[in-house]
Each structure stands twice: as structure tokens, then as C-alpha cells.
Write a protein that holds these residues in place. Structure first.
Motif, PDB file in Angstrom:
ATOM      1  N   UNK A 588       0.702  -1.218  -0.092  1.00 12.33           N
ATOM      2  CA  UNK A 588       0.060  -0.008  -0.018  1.00 12.33           C
ATOM      3  C   UNK A 588       0.955   1.229   0.074  1.00 12.33           C
ATOM      4  N   UNK A 589       1.775   1.184   0.840  1.00  9.14           N
ATOM      5  CA  UNK A 589       2.722   2.546   0.627  1.00  9.14           C
ATOM      6  C   UNK A 589       3.413   2.584  -0.500  1.00  9.14           C
ATOM      7  N   UNK A 590       3.860   1.584  -1.332  1.00 10.30           N
ATOM      8  CA  UNK A 590       4.404   1.725  -2.541  1.00 10.30           C
ATOM      9  C   UNK A 590       3.308   2.497  -3.395  1.00 10.30           C
ATOM     10  N   UNK A 591       1.974   2.081  -3.422  1.00 10.67           N
ATOM     11  CA  UNK A 591       1.146   2.700  -4.267  1.00 10.67           C
ATOM     12  C   UNK A 591       0.724   4.064  -3.908  1.00 10.67           C
ATOM     13  N   UNK A 592       0.850   4.491  -2.592  1.00 11.64           N
ATOM     14  CA  UNK A 592       0.536   5.694  -1.982  1.00 11.64           C
ATOM     15  C   UNK A 592       1.740   6.505  -2.606  1.00 11.64           C
ATOM     16  N   UNK A 593       2.815   6.362  -2.566  1.00  6.21           N
ATOM     17  CA  UNK A 593       4.018   6.919  -2.832  1.00  6.21           C
ATOM     18  C   UNK A 593       3.998   7.249  -4.392  1.00  6.21           C
ATOM     19  N   UNK A 594       3.409   6.542  -5.404  1.00  2.00           N
ATOM     20  CA  UNK A 594       3.293   6.382  -6.743  1.00  2.00           C
ATOM     21  C   UNK A 594       2.267   7.364  -7.028  1.00  2.00           C
ATOM     22  N   UNK A 595       1.255   7.645  -6.013  1.00  2.00           N
ATOM     23  CA  UNK A 595       0.211   8.478  -6.254  1.00  2.00           C
ATOM     24  C   UNK A 595      -1.029   7.676  -6.928  1.00  2.00           C
ATOM     25  N   UNK A 596      -0.943   6.487  -6.527  1.00  2.00           N
ATOM     26  CA  UNK A 596      -1.982   5.468  -7.114  1.00  2.00           C
ATOM     27  C   UNK A 596      -3.117   5.228  -5.949  1.00  2.00           C
ATOM     28  N   UNK A 597      -2.673   5.667  -4.780  1.00  2.00           N
ATOM     29  CA  UNK A 597      -3.752   5.298  -3.652  1.00  2.00           C
ATOM     30  C   UNK A 597      -3.742   6.707  -2.764  1.00  2.00           C
ATOM     31  N   UNK A 598      -4.806   7.303  -3.052  1.00  2.00           N
ATOM     32  CA  UNK A 598      -5.116   8.648  -2.298  1.00  2.00           C
ATOM     33  C   UNK A 598      -5.479   8.711  -0.995  1.00  2.00           C
ATOM     34  N   UNK A 599      -5.329   9.644  -0.114  1.00  2.00           N
ATOM     35  CA  UNK A 599      -5.699   9.548   1.120  1.00  2.00           C
ATOM     36  C   UNK A 599      -5.087   8.563   2.098  1.00  2.00           C
ATOM     37  N   UNK A 600      -3.732   8.135   2.016  1.00  2.00           N
ATOM     38  CA  UNK A 600      -3.295   7.305   2.703  1.00  2.00           C
ATOM     39  C   UNK A 600      -2.738   7.734   3.854  1.00  2.00           C
ATOM     40  N   UNK A 601      -2.801   7.088   5.054  1.00  2.00           N
ATOM     41  CA  UNK A 601      -2.480   7.504   6.521  1.00  2.00           C
ATOM     42  C   UNK A 601      -1.038   7.560   6.313  1.00  2.00           C
ATOM     43  N   UNK A 602      -0.550   8.704   6.841  1.00  2.00           N
ATOM     44  CA  UNK A 602       1.191   8.715   6.956  1.00  2.00           C
ATOM     45  C   UNK A 602       1.843   9.132   5.594  1.00  2.00           C
ATOM     46  N   UNK A 603       1.002   9.275   4.475  1.00  2.00           N
ATOM     47  CA  UNK A 603       1.542   9.778   3.354  1.00  2.00           C
ATOM     48  C   UNK A 603       1.005  11.033   2.803  1.00  2.00           C
ATOM     49  N   UNK A 604      -0.509  11.019   2.464  1.00  2.00           N
ATOM     50  CA  UNK A 604      -0.835  12.515   2.275  1.00  2.00           C
ATOM     51  C   UNK A 604      -2.397  12.400   2.994  1.00  2.00           C
ATOM     52  N   UNK A 605      -2.375  11.699   4.210  1.00  2.00           N
ATOM     53  CA  UNK A 605      -3.317  11.831   5.176  1.00  2.00           C
ATOM     54  C   UNK A 605      -2.770  11.785   6.531  1.00  2.00           C
ATOM     55  N   UNK A 606      -3.078  12.701   7.498  1.00  2.00           N
ATOM     56  CA  UNK A 606      -2.635  12.659   8.680  1.00  2.00           C
ATOM     57  C   UNK A 606      -3.022  11.405   9.739  1.00  2.00           C
ATOM     58  N   UNK A 607      -2.049  11.210  10.645  1.00  2.00           N
ATOM     59  CA  UNK A 607      -2.208  10.234  11.807  1.00  2.00           C
ATOM     60  C   UNK A 607      -1.773  10.957  12.959  1.00  2.00           C
ATOM     61  N   UNK A 608      -2.972  11.181  13.871  1.00  2.00           N
ATOM     62  CA  UNK A 608      -2.672  11.686  15.182  1.00  2.00           C
ATOM     63  C   UNK A 608      -2.562  10.666  16.174  1.00  2.00           C
ATOM     64  N   UNK A 609      -1.383  10.686  16.584  1.00  2.00           N
ATOM     65  CA  UNK A 609      -0.856   9.592  17.589  1.00  2.00           C
ATOM     66  C   UNK A 609      -1.674   9.958  18.971  1.00  2.00           C
ATOM     67  N   UNK A 610      -1.811   8.947  19.763  1.00  2.00           N
ATOM     68  CA  UNK A 610      -2.495   9.153  21.102  1.00  2.00           C
ATOM     69  C   UNK A 610      -1.447   9.982  21.902  1.00  2.00           C
ATOM     70  N   UNK A 611      -2.102  10.875  22.636  1.00  4.29           N
ATOM     71  CA  UNK A 611      -1.296  11.876  23.604  1.00  4.29           C
ATOM     72  C   UNK A 611      -0.928  10.936  25.074  1.00  4.29           C
ATOM     73  N   UNK A 612      -1.846  10.270  25.449  1.00  4.36           N
ATOM     74  CA  UNK A 612      -1.992   9.572  26.577  1.00  4.36           C
ATOM     75  C   UNK A 612      -2.602   8.192  26.558  1.00  4.36           C
ATOM     76  N   UNK A 613      -2.000   7.208  25.912  1.00  9.11           N
ATOM     77  CA  UNK A 613      -2.823   5.956  25.444  1.00  9.11           C
ATOM     78  C   UNK A 613      -2.774   5.291  26.809  1.00  9.11           C
ATOM     79  N   UNK A 614      -3.699   4.483  27.082  1.00  8.92           N
ATOM     80  CA  UNK A 614      -3.712   3.388  28.381  1.00  8.92           C
ATOM     81  C   UNK A 614      -2.539   2.483  28.221  1.00  8.92           C
ATOM     82  N   UNK A 615      -2.205   1.897  27.067  1.00  8.92           N
ATOM     83  CA  UNK A 615      -1.158   1.139  26.934  1.00  8.92           C
ATOM     84  C   UNK A 615      -0.489   1.268  25.530  1.00  8.92           C
ATOM     85  N   UNK A 616       0.972   1.246  25.532  1.00 11.55           N
ATOM     86  CA  UNK A 616       1.752   1.379  24.354  1.00 11.55           C
ATOM     87  C   UNK A 616       2.606   0.323  24.180  1.00 11.55           C
TER      88      UNK A 616
END
Length: 639
Positions: A588-616
Motif C-alpha cells: 500500500x505504501x508503494x502505491x501511495x508514494x506513486x500517487x495511485x492510492x489517495x488519502x493514505x494515512x502517513x503519506x497524504x493523510x494525517x495520523x494523530x498519535x495518542x497523547x496519553x494512551x492506556x497501553x503502548x
């Protein structure tokens, strides 16, 4: 100092104190008018307010001296004063010659007290104008006599109409610059009359003025002998206030605080929004619907025989009914509505566009609930009043949408009751106020759909399985190992004879959510549906494991809010992007980098990491089996 001079000083002090007391007493009993000045840029709003402050003798000598000095620096000719400098206090405003924020000023006359809000004229500051107008009883809409009715004139008039301001003054300003030409004035008034009728403004008061010269501000001007109305100040002093109309409506008081200083006293404090109340009146507590009778009305100054709209009081009831902050006391035989689905007009105030399906906090009077906004029915072009198709609302855009709340709201249509019909929207994560709105009506389905009581509850289901319901919410980037670890955790729990069910992101998209894509809006709806399913499974007494990217903190918080305290466990599968991308088992990352997969988290769509997760768990330092063992130890420690 001799005794005589000391006595004189004491007498003088006493006289001054008497004068101050008399002054305060006189002002205490005066009515208060809140009004705004609005219109297009450089229509003279700040100058008009400065003139009102000056003519009402509300400028101290040192302020006047500074104003005269500043006026000379700003290039004002001769001995004339630039009154706008009284209001445009921000350095940026003085440098640009415009108002960019709402400036509030207080002044008083013999007849009335006033709070005036000077609202900015630029379109990009529409949210500031809405803020100023939300509490106003009257709007002074200024028009530059040289320019006539402009786009911002229409915009602000429409907003005033939407915000329920019934008293409109059309002040055609800068008449001195058109030599007080009546024909030009009449043409402007006729143009505005036609526009006002098209947006539902049935009545307004028009007057020709010059804020700079003082024409028709406090006295009628000889320069406009053809004008037969009252000067602006006289109109402001005599116009009927909204509180007078509110007093004639049915009694409503949102409860702000349960006042219980000791075991012998219990009262409900708040500001009366509408109507009147007196001891002996039957009242209803909403949303519960319980009824009682008013025992007494208490204030700091003693008990009252009667209280009305605009007064802050504490009401004691004859019966020990359940009532708390957020409830509403109303007249018993004509209560407001209670519902959880509405149509509303929304003014969006945040730089980040509205996300349909996202849960925001909604505050209405003293009530706070979680609210989800659907995709707008339409947005309103306030320049043409045209209804335009819209998928979201951007900054300063006004639209109509349906809202669903997680708890019933006590409300009335904004057109009838601003206190119980106007609300604000707050982002749950950063606490920013992102929007304001006006409720129109409840949706019929909110009245027709009711919870069906069942004999077997979630405690019974959990007891039968001999376990506490839990939701183990795995979140992380694609390729982080969420599904693998969740699968290992479920295997461990199965060996411990725990009743579980695993919901995986890919599997859900084959059925329940096969109609959803990967836009931000679709991702929000994806998690909302999964959250609802998860809650049902937890109600069945299961330990539910979910493996979804769930990139937004707001939606993870939304699911947490659906469940009882302690049943939602957020597990952050912490894997750096480069590690997840290196694994890329699905390509999936390869497709996203090539522009074949839009709105892919971490590439062209954001990921909001937990600020205070219960378990990491860190999948670089742990194997999936080790991570699973660690998680099980955290949720089910050995006793």
C-alpha cells in the motif's frame, strides 16, 4: 492642620460619598441596551461610537487630551477630532486604519446604559461580527452615503436577521460628503428596503447622519431639514428592549448551580431567560418532566415576591425533586421541547473545516452534550441568498445541517428564544470554539424513536460470562502490527476462557462499511459505525478487540465516550513510519508514494498519535507475542 479645616475635609468627603452613592443608585435602576455597529469597511463605525462616547461625556480629560494629540498625528485637519481613535485601540488597527476585532465600549445617558460592540467590516472577520451580534438587542448598520448598499451591508444585515436582532437602524453615514443630498439618501433607503424585504427584515429605522460632524447624532441637524425622524441617541434611549418582550413569554430558567449551603436550604440558581415567576407557581423540571411548586425566590438582597426575565435568582421548590446544572425550570403547563435531533443554521468559525460525522461538544444555555453534525443540506451565499450544495463548512461559511446529540436537549427555536435556541460548538480535543448556531426545530424522528426497555441488561450478560466487558482499541499506522498483535491477544484470552470478538479494519470494509472510502469524512463515519457495533458487543458482555488505524484523536475519544468509565482501553501500536513502510506487506505504501492510492494515512493523510494512551507497545523492541503478553498482563493482572 487645624480642627476647622479637618472638619471641612470630612464634610467634603461625606458629600462626595453621597454623590457617588446617588450616582450608582441612579445608574443601577437604568435599563441596559446592547447594540452593535456593523457594515462594510470604512463606513465610519468606529467614528460613530467615538462620537457617541464624546457626546455622552464619557471621555476623561486625559483621554481627550491624548485623543486630540493622536488626531493631529493621524493628519486630522485643524481642531477636529478623529473619534475612531477612541475605539480602534489595537496598534494594527491604527496602522491599517481599520477595525479587525470586536471592540466593546460602555457609556450612559440620563435615560439608559449602553454596551456597544464595534464589529469589523472585512468578510474574513465574519466570525467576529457574529460574536458581537450574538448578545445584541439592536444593530446599527452603517452605509457610506457615497457608496450605497454594498456586499458587506447585505452580509451583515442577513447575519443580524439570522441572529434574531429585531431592532435595525439603517444609518446612512457621511452625509456631509454628499452635501446632505436627500435624493441620494432616498435612493439608498429604497435600495435597502427592497433587499431587507427579501431576507425577512420587515421593519427598520433609517436616518441620515454624519458621525464625524455630529449630524443627527444627539440633536437634529439643520443640514437635513427634510429628515423628520429622531436623532440616533434619542432612538437608542427609547427603543423597546428584548427583555420587555421576553418578560411576556412563558417562564424558562436554565439551572446554573444547585445552591445548598447547608442541610436546611436547597435552591436552584440561574438567570431567568424568559417569562415571570412568583411563589406558588407550578413549575416543571426538564428534561425529566417532574413537577413542583415555587416555594420562594431568593436573591442576595432578600426574597422576592416576583422575578422576571433578565434577573439572576435562586428558586426554592416545595418538593425534593431531582434537578441539577443543565436542567431547565419552566412553567408547568407550557414547557419547552426536549429532543436529540435538530435542524440548525451553523456559522463555522474555525480555520479547519467542519468534518461531518465528527463529534463536537455542543453548549446551549447551561447544557453540554456531545453532538454530531451531518453533511450540510446547503450553504448560504450571503451575497445573493442562494443555497449552494456543500459537503462541509469552511471558515466564515454559513450553512444549514442536521445535528444529533447523545443526550436530549431542552430547547426552543432560536427565533422564539435566543437563550434556549443558540449554541456553540467546541472541538473536544483542543477546546477551540469552532462554530455557533441557531436551532430551527426538532426532527420528527427524534420524537418517534424511543428506547425499548429490556429485562436483561449488560450486567446480566457480563455476569453470565463471568467477566467485565472491555474494548481493547488498537490504533497505529498501516503495517504497524495492529491486527497481528490483536489476534495474539485474543488467542491468549481464549486460553483463559474469556469471551471475545475481534473486529478488524479490513474485514469490516468488506461488509458493514463497504460503501465508505478513505476521505477524512468517510474515515470518521467508519469509526462511528465501528464504535456503535463495539458498544453493542460490550453490552453483550464481551471483551471486544478492534484493529483500526483510526487516525483521529477525536473519533477515538468519541468511542471512549460511548462506554462506561474504565471499559475503553486505547492501545497504541507505536511503529515509526519508516519501519511500517519497510514492512509494506500489502504494497500500500508503494502505491501511495506513486500517487495511485489517495488519502493514505502517513503519506497524504494525517495520523494523530495518542497523547496519553492506556497501553503502548513498541513493535521494534517487541515481537507480536511479547506485545500480546504485555497487554494481557496490563488488562488482567495477577491478583
Amino acid at each position: 492642620m487645624d480642627k476647622t479645616s479637618s472638619s471641612e475635609i470630612y464634610q467634603t468627603d461625606a458629600l462626595i460619598a453621597e454623590d457617588i452613592d446617588a450616582y450608582l443608585a441612579a445608574h443601577q435602576n437604568k435599563s441596559m441596551l446592547r447594540f452593535i455597529t456593523c457594515g462594510s469597511v470604512d463606513d465610519g463605525k468606529s467614528t460613530l461610537i467615538g462620537r457617541l462616547l464624546y457626546d455622552s461625556k464619557m471621555i476623561f480629560e486625559d483621554q481627550l487630551a491624548a485623543l486630540e494629540s493622536d488626531s493631529k498625528k493621524s493628519g486630522t485637519q485643524g481642531e477636529e477630532i478623529d473619534f475612531a481613535l477612541l475605539v480602534d485601540g489595537l496598534a494594527a488597527e491604527r496602522e491599517q486604519g481599520i477595525t479587525i476585532d470586536v471592540a466593546y465600549r460602555f457609556f450612559a445617558t440620563e435615560q439608559r446604559k449602553f454596551i456597544v460592540a464595534d464589529c469589523p467590516g472585512h468578510e474574513q472577520y465574519t466570525r467576529n461580527m457574529v460574536t458581537g451580534a450574538s448578545t445584541a438587542d439592536l444593530a446599527v448598520i452603517l452605509i457610506d452615503a457615497r457608496k450605497g448598499v454594498l456586499v458587506q451591508t447585505r452580509r451583515h444585515s442577513f447575519l443580524c436577521r439570522q441572529l434574531g436582532i429585531r431592532n435595525i437602524v439603517l444609518a446612512v453615514n457621511k452625509m456631509d460628503l454628499i452635501d446632505y443630498d436627500q435624493s441620494k439618501y432616498d435612493a439608498i433607503v429604497a435600495d435597502y428596503t427592497a433587499f431587507a424585504a427579501s431576507i425577512g427584515i420587515e421593519n427598520f429605522t433609517a436616518m441620515p447622519i454624519s458621525g464625524f460632524r455630529g449630524d443627527n447624532i444627539t440633536t437634529l441637524s439643520a443640514n437635513t431639514p427634510w429628515y423628520v425622524g429622531a436623532p440616533l441617541m434619542t432612538h437608542l434611549e427609547t427603543v423597546e428592549l428584548d427583555t420587555s418582550r421576553d418578560a411576556a413569554k412563558p417562564f424558562r430558567m436554565p439551572v446554573q448551580w444547585v445552591n445548598r449551603p447547608n442541610l436546611d436550604f436547597r435552591g436552584f440558581s440561574g438567570l431567568i431567560a424568559t417569562g415571570m415567576v412568583k411563589p406558588g407557581d407550578p413549575v416543571r423540571v426538564l428534561p425529566s418532566g417532574k413537577t413542583s411548586t415555587v416555594k420562594s425566590i431568593v436573591t442576595f438582597g432578600g426574597e422576592l415576591e416576583e422575578a422576571s426575565a433578565g434577573q439572576s435568582v435562586t428558586i426554592c421548590l416545595e418538593d425534593e425533586v431531582d434537578c441539577s446544572r443543565g436542567n431547565v425550570l419552566s412553567v408547568a403547563d407550557a414547557p419547552p421541547e426536549v429532543a436529540d435531533q435538530f435542524e440548525a443554521t451553523i456559522v463555522w468559525m474555525d480555520d479547519e473545516a467542519m468534518l461531518p460525522g465528527r463529534a463536537y461538544l455542543l453548549k446551549l444555555a447551561t447544557q453540554t452534550v456531545s453532538a454530531t453534525i451531518q453533511a450540510p443540506k446547503y450553504e448560504i451565499n450571503v451575497n445573493t441568498m442562494e443555497h449552494l450544495a456543500a459537503k462541509t463548512l469552511e471558515l466564515n461559511v454559513i450553512g444549514v445541517a442536521e445535528i444529533t446529540t447523545d443526550k436530549p436537549l431542552v430547547f426552543e427555536a432560536y427565533a422564539e428564544n435566543r437563550a434556549l435556541g443558540g449554541f456553540i460548538l467546541i472541538d473536544k480535543i483542543n477546546n477551540r470554539t469552532v462554530g455557533a448556531g441557531m436551532l430551527h426545530f426538532s426532527l420528527r424522528r427524534s420524537q418517534n424513536v424511543h428506547w425499548q426497555a429490556t429485562s436483561i441488561g449488560r450486567e446480566d450478560h457480563a455476569g453470565l460470562k463471568n467477566q467485565k466487558p472491555l474494548v481493547l482499541w488498537f490504533t497505529g499506522l498501516s503495517g504497524s502490527g495492529k491486527s497481528t498483535i490483536a489476534n495474539e491477544v485474543e488467542k491468549n484470552l481464549n486460553l483463559m476462557n474469556r469471551h471475545t470478538f475481534l473486529l478488524d479494519g479490513d474485514n469490516i470494509r468488506h461488509g458493514l462499511n463497504k460503501d465508505l472510502g478513505f476521505t477524512d469524512t468517510d474515515r470518521i463515519e467508519n469509526i462511528r459505525r465501528v464504535g456503535e457495533v463495539t458498544r453493542l458487543m460490550a453490552d453483550a458482555g464481551l471483551i471486544v478487540l478492534t484493529a483500526f488505524i483510526s487516525p483521529f484523536r477525536a473519533e477515538r475519544q468519541m468511542v471512549r465516550d460511548m462506554l462506561p468509565e474504565g471499559e475503553f482501553v486505547e492501545i497504541f501500536v507505536d511503529t515509526p513510519l519508516e519501519v511500517a513502510e519497510a514492512r509494506d506487506v500489502k504494497g500500500l505504501y508503494k502505491k501511495a508514494r506513486e500517487g495511485k492510492l489517495k488519502n493514505f494515512t502517513g503519506i497524504d493523510s494525517p495520523y494523530e498519535a495518542p497523547e496519553a494512551p492506556d497501553i503502548t507497545v513498541n513493535t521494534v523492541a517487541m515481537t507480536p507475542a511479547e506485545a500480546a503478553e504485555y497487554i494481557v498482563r496490563q488488562i488482567m493482572p495477577l491478583k
